[in-house]
Design a protein around this motif. Structure first.
Motif, PDB file in Angstrom:
ATOM      1  N   TRP A   1       0.824  -1.214   0.000  1.00 45.16           N
ATOM      2  CA  TRP A   1       0.000   0.000   0.000  1.00 45.16           C
ATOM      3  C   TRP A   1       0.854   1.258   0.000  1.00 45.16           C
ATOM      4  O   TRP A   1       0.553   2.224  -0.699  1.00 45.16           O
ATOM      5  CB  TRP A   1      -0.928   0.018   1.199  1.00 45.16           C
ATOM      6  CG  TRP A   1      -2.073  -0.945   1.151  1.00 45.16           C
ATOM      7  CD1 TRP A   1      -2.546  -1.633   0.059  1.00 45.16           C
ATOM      8  CD2 TRP A   1      -2.911  -1.309   2.235  1.00 45.16           C
ATOM      9  NE1 TRP A   1      -3.617  -2.405   0.408  1.00 45.16           N
ATOM     10  CE2 TRP A   1      -3.875  -2.229   1.740  1.00 45.16           C
ATOM     11  CE3 TRP A   1      -2.943  -0.974   3.577  1.00 45.16           C
ATOM     12  CZ2 TRP A   1      -4.844  -2.787   2.554  1.00 45.16           C
ATOM     13  CZ3 TRP A   1      -3.918  -1.533   4.381  1.00 45.16           C
ATOM     14  CH2 TRP A   1      -4.861  -2.428   3.878  1.00 45.16           C
TER      15      TRP A   1
ATOM     16  N   GLU B   1       2.343   1.836  -3.404  1.00 40.64           N
ATOM     17  CA  GLU B   1       1.333   2.232  -4.381  1.00 40.64           C
ATOM     18  C   GLU B   1       0.901   3.692  -4.222  1.00 40.64           C
ATOM     19  O   GLU B   1       0.339   4.267  -5.144  1.00 40.64           O
ATOM     20  CB  GLU B   1       0.092   1.345  -4.235  1.00 40.64           C
ATOM     21  CG  GLU B   1       0.295  -0.077  -4.661  1.00 40.64           C
ATOM     22  CD  GLU B   1      -0.899  -0.971  -4.344  1.00 40.64           C
ATOM     23  OE1 GLU B   1      -0.971  -2.054  -4.943  1.00 40.64           O
ATOM     24  OE2 GLU B   1      -1.742  -0.601  -3.497  1.00 40.64           O
ATOM     25  N   ARG B   2       1.184   4.285  -3.060  1.00 42.62           N
ATOM     26  CA  ARG B   2       0.657   5.612  -2.759  1.00 42.62           C
ATOM     27  C   ARG B   2       1.694   6.718  -2.570  1.00 42.62           C
ATOM     28  O   ARG B   2       1.354   7.894  -2.670  1.00 42.62           O
ATOM     29  CB  ARG B   2      -0.200   5.530  -1.498  1.00 42.62           C
ATOM     30  CG  ARG B   2      -1.519   4.842  -1.758  1.00 42.62           C
ATOM     31  CD  ARG B   2      -2.174   4.334  -0.486  1.00 42.62           C
ATOM     32  NE  ARG B   2      -3.470   3.738  -0.821  1.00 42.62           N
ATOM     33  CZ  ARG B   2      -3.617   2.505  -1.313  1.00 42.62           C
ATOM     34  NH1 ARG B   2      -2.558   1.743  -1.532  1.00 42.62           N
ATOM     35  NH2 ARG B   2      -4.823   2.038  -1.593  1.00 42.62           N
TER      36      ARG B   2
ATOM     37  N   TRP C   1      -1.326   9.045   7.152  1.00 39.45           N
ATOM     38  CA  TRP C   1      -1.783   7.839   6.473  1.00 39.45           C
ATOM     39  C   TRP C   1      -1.373   6.596   7.259  1.00 39.45           C
ATOM     40  O   TRP C   1      -2.170   5.667   7.449  1.00 39.45           O
ATOM     41  CB  TRP C   1      -1.232   7.806   5.047  1.00 39.45           C
ATOM     42  CG  TRP C   1      -1.802   6.706   4.235  1.00 39.45           C
ATOM     43  CD1 TRP C   1      -2.911   6.746   3.439  1.00 39.45           C
ATOM     44  CD2 TRP C   1      -1.297   5.369   4.138  1.00 39.45           C
ATOM     45  NE1 TRP C   1      -3.129   5.520   2.860  1.00 39.45           N
ATOM     46  CE2 TRP C   1      -2.148   4.656   3.277  1.00 39.45           C
ATOM     47  CE3 TRP C   1      -0.209   4.707   4.705  1.00 39.45           C
ATOM     48  CZ2 TRP C   1      -1.948   3.316   2.963  1.00 39.45           C
ATOM     49  CZ3 TRP C   1      -0.008   3.367   4.392  1.00 39.45           C
ATOM     50  CH2 TRP C   1      -0.872   2.696   3.528  1.00 39.45           C
TER      51      TRP C   1
ATOM     52  N   PRO D   1       4.103   5.197  -7.333  1.00 40.54           N
ATOM     53  CA  PRO D   1       2.719   5.340  -6.871  1.00 40.54           C
ATOM     54  C   PRO D   1       1.708   5.361  -8.017  1.00 40.54           C
ATOM     55  O   PRO D   1       1.946   5.949  -9.062  1.00 40.54           O
ATOM     56  CB  PRO D   1       2.729   6.681  -6.131  1.00 40.54           C
ATOM     57  CG  PRO D   1       4.160   6.920  -5.787  1.00 40.54           C
ATOM     58  CD  PRO D   1       4.960   6.286  -6.876  1.00 40.54           C
TER      59      PRO D   1
ATOM     60  N   PHE E   1      -1.864   5.267  -6.810  1.00 41.39           N
ATOM     61  CA  PHE E   1      -3.054   5.740  -6.110  1.00 41.39           C
ATOM     62  C   PHE E   1      -2.718   7.006  -5.347  1.00 41.39           C
ATOM     63  O   PHE E   1      -1.577   7.235  -4.971  1.00 41.39           O
ATOM     64  CB  PHE E   1      -3.552   4.696  -5.091  1.00 41.39           C
ATOM     65  CG  PHE E   1      -3.978   3.407  -5.693  1.00 41.39           C
ATOM     66  CD1 PHE E   1      -5.118   3.325  -6.476  1.00 41.39           C
ATOM     67  CD2 PHE E   1      -3.221   2.255  -5.490  1.00 41.39           C
ATOM     68  CE1 PHE E   1      -5.519   2.118  -7.029  1.00 41.39           C
ATOM     69  CE2 PHE E   1      -3.608   1.040  -6.031  1.00 41.39           C
ATOM     70  CZ  PHE E   1      -4.763   0.975  -6.806  1.00 41.39           C
ATOM     71  N   ARG E   2      -3.715   7.798  -5.076  1.00 40.39           N
ATOM     72  CA  ARG E   2      -3.540   8.951  -4.198  1.00 40.39           C
ATOM     73  C   ARG E   2      -3.683   8.486  -2.769  1.00 40.39           C
ATOM     74  O   ARG E   2      -4.470   7.588  -2.492  1.00 40.39           O
ATOM     75  CB  ARG E   2      -4.604  10.006  -4.504  1.00 40.39           C
ATOM     76  CG  ARG E   2      -4.396  10.595  -5.908  1.00 40.39           C
ATOM     77  CD  ARG E   2      -5.289  11.733  -6.159  1.00 40.39           C
ATOM     78  NE  ARG E   2      -4.875  12.838  -5.306  1.00 40.39           N
ATOM     79  CZ  ARG E   2      -5.616  13.885  -5.037  1.00 40.39           C
ATOM     80  NH1 ARG E   2      -6.821  13.980  -5.538  1.00 40.39           N
ATOM     81  NH2 ARG E   2      -5.176  14.843  -4.286  1.00 40.39           N
ATOM     82  N   PRO E   3      -2.936   9.082  -1.834  1.00 39.18           N
ATOM     83  CA  PRO E   3      -3.020   8.675  -0.425  1.00 39.18           C
ATOM     84  C   PRO E   3      -4.393   8.732   0.155  1.00 39.18           C
ATOM     85  O   PRO E   3      -5.353   9.054  -0.023  1.00 39.18           O
ATOM     86  CB  PRO E   3      -2.112   9.647   0.300  1.00 39.18           C
ATOM     87  CG  PRO E   3      -1.222  10.215  -0.734  1.00 39.18           C
ATOM     88  CD  PRO E   3      -1.941  10.097  -2.043  1.00 39.18           C
TER      89      PRO E   3
END
Length: 141
Positions: free
Chosen positions: A40, A43-44, A80, A137, A139-141
């Motif tokens: 995760w 990805e962010r 996050w 990344p 995705f956006r956080p």
């Protein structure tokens, strides 16, 4: 109030060259949770994901992996992690010229604090600048 006893004033934020987050896990019981969190994060966020350490390493008393990130990411990645760390403990510390103080005096703990062996850390070193990210990344956080 001063930055340290006897100091002439507050310490400047410019002392912080970058940050590390150490994400602790138990290889037998929470490795899968740590793997999901690591995925995760990658990805962010544009960070440097360090190697897996399934045994104690350096001042860390439990298995962990490190996430290195630039100071300008702090306001996004730390909140996050607060919301998404699950059952894992996370040590977030600045990188200044005093690694011992960074780990023992100036850290932020997310989850349960764990032992850190400061005697294994120097009191004087070069501040670690942000490293080149090894994530991409999507995705956006």
């Amino acid at each position: 109030m001063t930055g340290e006893p006897g100091a002439g004033g507050p310490r400047p934020l410019g002392e912080i060259a970058s940050y590390h987050a150490h994400i602790y896990y138990d290889p037998a019981t929470t490795r899968a949770e740590a793997e999901q969190l690591r995925t995760w994060i990658g990805e962010r966020f544009s960070v440097t994901l360090g190697r897996w350490h399934d045994v104690k390493v350096g001042p860390h008393d439990q298995a962990m992996f490190q996430v290195a990130f630039a100071a300008d990411l702090f306001s996004a990645i730390v909140p996050w992690l607060m919301l998404n760390h699950g059952t894992l403990s996370v040590l977030v510390h600045p990188n200044t010229t005093n690694p011992r103080r960074d780990h023992l005096v100036n850290p932020l703990w997310i989850g349960s604090p764990l032992a850190v062996h400061g005697e294994k850390l120097p009191e004087d070193a070069s501040a670690e600048p942000p490293s080149s990210p090894n994530t991409h990344p999507v995705f956006r956080p």
